[in-house]
Motif scaffolding. Sequence first.
Motif, PDB file in Angstrom:
ATOM      1  N   VAL A 167     -15.161   5.338   9.422  1.00  0.00           N
ATOM      2  CA  VAL A 167     -14.778   5.718   8.048  1.00  0.00           C
ATOM      3  C   VAL A 167     -13.101   6.329   8.448  1.00  0.00           C
ATOM      4  CG1 VAL A 167     -14.955   7.121   5.646  1.00  0.00           C
ATOM      5  CG2 VAL A 167     -16.738   5.896   6.754  1.00  0.00           C
ATOM      6  N   VAL A 168     -12.133   5.725   7.194  1.00  0.00           N
ATOM      7  CA  VAL A 168     -10.412   5.673   7.060  1.00  0.00           C
ATOM      8  C   VAL A 168     -10.704   6.305   6.139  1.00  0.00           C
ATOM      9  CG1 VAL A 168     -10.086   4.648   8.995  1.00  0.00           C
ATOM     10  CG2 VAL A 168      -9.831   3.711   7.223  1.00  0.00           C
ATOM     11  N   ASP A 169      -9.128   7.095   5.474  1.00  0.00           N
ATOM     12  CA  ASP A 169      -8.667   7.404   4.166  1.00  0.00           C
ATOM     13  C   ASP A 169      -7.634   6.899   4.195  1.00  0.00           C
ATOM     14  OD1 ASP A 169     -10.221   9.673   3.780  1.00  0.00           O
ATOM     15  OD2 ASP A 169      -9.070  11.115   4.726  1.00  0.00           O
ATOM     16  N   LEU A 170      -7.723   5.674   2.839  1.00  0.00           N
ATOM     17  CA  LEU A 170      -6.450   4.777   2.423  1.00  0.00           C
ATOM     18  C   LEU A 170      -5.859   5.329   1.589  1.00  0.00           C
ATOM     19  CD1 LEU A 170      -9.290   2.006   1.167  1.00  0.00           C
ATOM     20  CD2 LEU A 170      -7.973   1.887   2.939  1.00  0.00           C
ATOM     21  N   PRO A 171      -4.305   5.018   2.189  1.00  0.00           N
ATOM     22  CA  PRO A 171      -2.996   5.414   1.720  1.00  0.00           C
ATOM     23  C   PRO A 171      -3.230   5.151   0.225  1.00  0.00           C
ATOM     24  CG  PRO A 171      -2.725   3.077   3.023  1.00  0.00           C
ATOM     25  CD  PRO A 171      -4.479   4.127   3.199  1.00  0.00           C
ATOM     26  N   PRO A 172      -2.702   6.097  -0.666  1.00  0.00           N
ATOM     27  CA  PRO A 172      -2.656   5.278  -2.524  1.00  0.00           C
ATOM     28  C   PRO A 172      -2.153   4.173  -2.642  1.00  0.00           C
ATOM     29  CG  PRO A 172      -1.884   7.383  -1.301  1.00  0.00           C
ATOM     30  CD  PRO A 172      -1.734   7.360  -0.338  1.00  0.00           C
ATOM     31  N   GLY A 173      -2.594   3.227  -3.621  1.00  0.00           N
ATOM     32  CA  GLY A 173      -2.144   1.975  -3.531  1.00  0.00           C
ATOM     33  C   GLY A 173      -2.503   0.768  -2.841  1.00  0.00           C
ATOM     34  N   MET A 174      -3.433   0.926  -2.495  1.00  0.00           N
ATOM     35  CA  MET A 174      -3.986  -0.120  -1.075  1.00  0.00           C
ATOM     36  C   MET A 174      -4.564  -1.178  -1.405  1.00  0.00           C
ATOM     37  SD  MET A 174      -3.502   0.015   1.918  1.00  0.00           S
ATOM     38  CE  MET A 174      -3.718  -1.059   3.558  1.00  0.00           C
ATOM     39  N   THR A 175      -3.927  -1.681  -1.710  1.00  0.00           N
ATOM     40  CA  THR A 175      -4.588  -3.150  -2.590  1.00  0.00           C
ATOM     41  C   THR A 175      -6.120  -4.391  -1.035  1.00  0.00           C
ATOM     42  OG1 THR A 175      -3.662  -4.719  -1.465  1.00  0.00           O
ATOM     43  CG2 THR A 175      -2.712  -3.468  -3.553  1.00  0.00           C
ATOM     44  N   GLY A 176      -6.538  -5.110  -2.152  1.00  0.00           N
ATOM     45  CA  GLY A 176      -7.260  -5.926  -0.672  1.00  0.00           C
ATOM     46  C   GLY A 176      -6.752  -6.565   0.531  1.00  0.00           C
ATOM     47  N   SER A 177      -5.584  -7.187  -0.668  1.00  0.00           N
ATOM     48  CA  SER A 177      -4.345  -7.725   0.779  1.00  0.00           C
ATOM     49  C   SER A 177      -3.666  -7.034   1.817  1.00  0.00           C
ATOM     50  CB  SER A 177      -3.353  -8.950  -0.379  1.00  0.00           C
ATOM     51  OG  SER A 177      -2.809  -7.773  -0.968  1.00  0.00           O
ATOM     52  N   SER A 178      -3.803  -5.903   1.474  1.00  0.00           N
ATOM     53  CA  SER A 178      -3.125  -5.349   2.177  1.00  0.00           C
ATOM     54  C   SER A 178      -3.841  -4.825   3.725  1.00  0.00           C
ATOM     55  CB  SER A 178      -2.459  -3.584   1.817  1.00  0.00           C
ATOM     56  OG  SER A 178      -1.259  -4.740   0.789  1.00  0.00           O
ATOM     57  N   LEU A 179      -5.273  -4.773   3.423  1.00  0.00           N
ATOM     58  CA  LEU A 179      -6.320  -4.418   4.255  1.00  0.00           C
ATOM     59  C   LEU A 179      -6.805  -5.801   5.000  1.00  0.00           C
ATOM     60  CD1 LEU A 179      -9.109  -2.686   2.015  1.00  0.00           C
ATOM     61  CD2 LEU A 179      -7.970  -1.767   3.683  1.00  0.00           C
ATOM     62  N   VAL A 180      -6.478  -6.687   4.498  1.00  0.00           N
ATOM     63  CA  VAL A 180      -6.507  -7.937   5.372  1.00  0.00           C
ATOM     64  C   VAL A 180      -5.440  -7.968   6.285  1.00  0.00           C
ATOM     65  CG1 VAL A 180      -6.700 -11.123   5.031  1.00  0.00           C
ATOM     66  CG2 VAL A 180      -7.697  -8.840   3.486  1.00  0.00           C
ATOM     67  N   GLU A 181      -4.690  -7.778   5.593  1.00  0.00           N
ATOM     68  CA  GLU A 181      -2.882  -7.907   6.570  1.00  0.00           C
ATOM     69  C   GLU A 181      -3.109  -6.644   7.856  1.00  0.00           C
ATOM     70  OE1 GLU A 181       2.039  -7.479   6.122  1.00  0.00           O
ATOM     71  OE2 GLU A 181       0.696  -6.651   3.962  1.00  0.00           O
ATOM     72  N   ALA A 182      -3.401  -5.348   7.271  1.00  0.00           N
ATOM     73  CA  ALA A 182      -3.545  -4.435   8.557  1.00  0.00           C
ATOM     74  C   ALA A 182      -4.472  -5.005   9.686  1.00  0.00           C
ATOM     75  CB  ALA A 182      -3.641  -2.944   8.135  1.00  0.00           C
ATOM     76  N   GLY A 183      -5.843  -5.713   8.864  1.00  0.00           N
ATOM     77  CA  GLY A 183      -7.157  -5.965  10.297  1.00  0.00           C
ATOM     78  C   GLY A 183      -5.919  -7.433  10.886  1.00  0.00           C
ATOM     79  N   ASN A 184      -5.768  -8.439  10.068  1.00  0.00           N
ATOM     80  CA  ASN A 184      -4.569  -9.239  10.693  1.00  0.00           C
ATOM     81  C   ASN A 184      -3.326  -8.986  12.306  1.00  0.00           C
ATOM     82  OD1 ASN A 184      -6.582 -11.369   9.518  1.00  0.00           O
ATOM     83  ND2 ASN A 184      -4.879 -11.190   8.071  1.00  0.00           N
ATOM     84  N   TYR A 185      -2.995  -7.832  11.820  1.00  0.00           N
ATOM     85  CA  TYR A 185      -2.168  -7.079  12.708  1.00  0.00           C
ATOM     86  C   TYR A 185      -2.149  -7.142  13.505  1.00  0.00           C
ATOM     87  CZ  TYR A 185       2.538  -4.850  13.373  1.00  0.00           C
ATOM     88  OH  TYR A 185       3.318  -4.529  14.492  1.00  0.00           O
ATOM     89  N   LEU A 186      -3.304  -5.738  13.372  1.00  0.00           N
ATOM     90  CA  LEU A 186      -4.136  -5.135  14.870  1.00  0.00           C
ATOM     91  C   LEU A 186      -4.590  -5.939  15.303  1.00  0.00           C
ATOM     92  CD1 LEU A 186      -5.444  -1.603  12.996  1.00  0.00           C
ATOM     93  CD2 LEU A 186      -4.067  -2.260  15.101  1.00  0.00           C
ATOM     94  N   THR A 187      -5.205  -6.658  14.922  1.00  0.00           N
ATOM     95  CA  THR A 187      -5.966  -8.028  15.844  1.00  0.00           C
ATOM     96  C   THR A 187      -5.004  -9.163  16.807  1.00  0.00           C
ATOM     97  OG1 THR A 187      -7.766  -8.679  14.414  1.00  0.00           O
ATOM     98  CG2 THR A 187      -7.625 -10.078  16.075  1.00  0.00           C
ATOM     99  N   ALA A 188      -4.135  -9.484  16.514  1.00  0.00           N
ATOM    100  CA  ALA A 188      -3.068 -10.243  16.629  1.00  0.00           C
ATOM    101  C   ALA A 188      -2.319  -9.148  18.025  1.00  0.00           C
ATOM    102  CB  ALA A 188      -2.101 -10.414  15.953  1.00  0.00           C
TER     103      ALA A 188
END
Length: 347
Positions: A167-188
């Motif tokens: 479980v991680v804390d989300l930064p303020p203003g985090m959107t669903g699209s930013s979650l997907v973007e962060a995951g895709n970036y880490l995977t790539a």
Amino acid sequence: MSGPPITELSDRAREIFRATVEAYLESGLPVGSRTLSKLPGLNLSPASVRNVMQDLEELGLLAAPHTSAGRMPTDFGLRLFVDGMMHAMEPSSEERAAIEARAGAAGSIEEALSNTTAALSGLSACAGMVMVPKRELVLRQFSFVPLSHDKALAVLVGEDGSVENRVVDLPPGMTGSSLVEAGNYLTAALSGATLAEARDRITRQIEVERNALDVSARDLVERGIATWTQDGEDRPVLIVRGQARLLDEAASDDLERVRQLLDELEGKREIARLLDSAREGEAARIFIGSENKLFALSGSSVIAKPVRALDGSVVGVVGVIGPTRLNYARVVPMVDFTAATVARLLG
């Protein structure tokens, strides 16, 4: 406690001492002089046996738990027996096959270790334990699953199919699209890297590609990697299986001892320290009852064997824990064989 080496006992005392210990280890009950006098080959009256047992008690090798009961070995007596009189019995072909079959079952390395530990527990009638270093996980996929407005589940999938969650804390203003973007970036960016490599790689790439990610996604990427690298990357994996086997019939009259032992098993940090102390040396190390402060109150014994890689380095420890009356002659070789099996698993 100090006492005589086994070689200083008379032949008669050695024979009665051996018979007492073996009968106690088999039954878990104090042994009486009349019982021993009936053993074939001893050819002694109950009175003669009783006199020798009294001498052994004065030497600190035997103890009488009750006035009218028989005698049982002390921790010191068990130590003397294990070090100087025990004849080890190699695991049978069926026992070896059972351990190897569980070790070879499909799954991640931790599943194989867990299966092997469970097999050792079942065959030894003890709780089985294995401790190995936290393995360098090779990353395959990284994603974030929203839990609430300020929490997300970071999901890491390894090349071996294992899955870990944090479980991680989300930064303020985090959107669903930013979650997907962060995951895709880490995977790539990190697919095929170990966690240690990932930490260094992501630090460099974020500096170079700072404009490629929005601020919140960049913050989450850094938090995601930090979650694992700050989560005790040197923490060992400690697996304990078969605690229920400690609740045997002989323990029914001593439930407080068993409760104490189960409480101690919950304190995995202390057990890890105990197993770690068995890393030195080649042979299995045996801790009997009060010889170790951790299990002094519960009257338990631990048999532990270091697991060595091909180059001789220690890569883990395998062990069992049970009552002091466990069958040392049978269990010690079983722990030895399991340690060799785990060594092959860790390759």
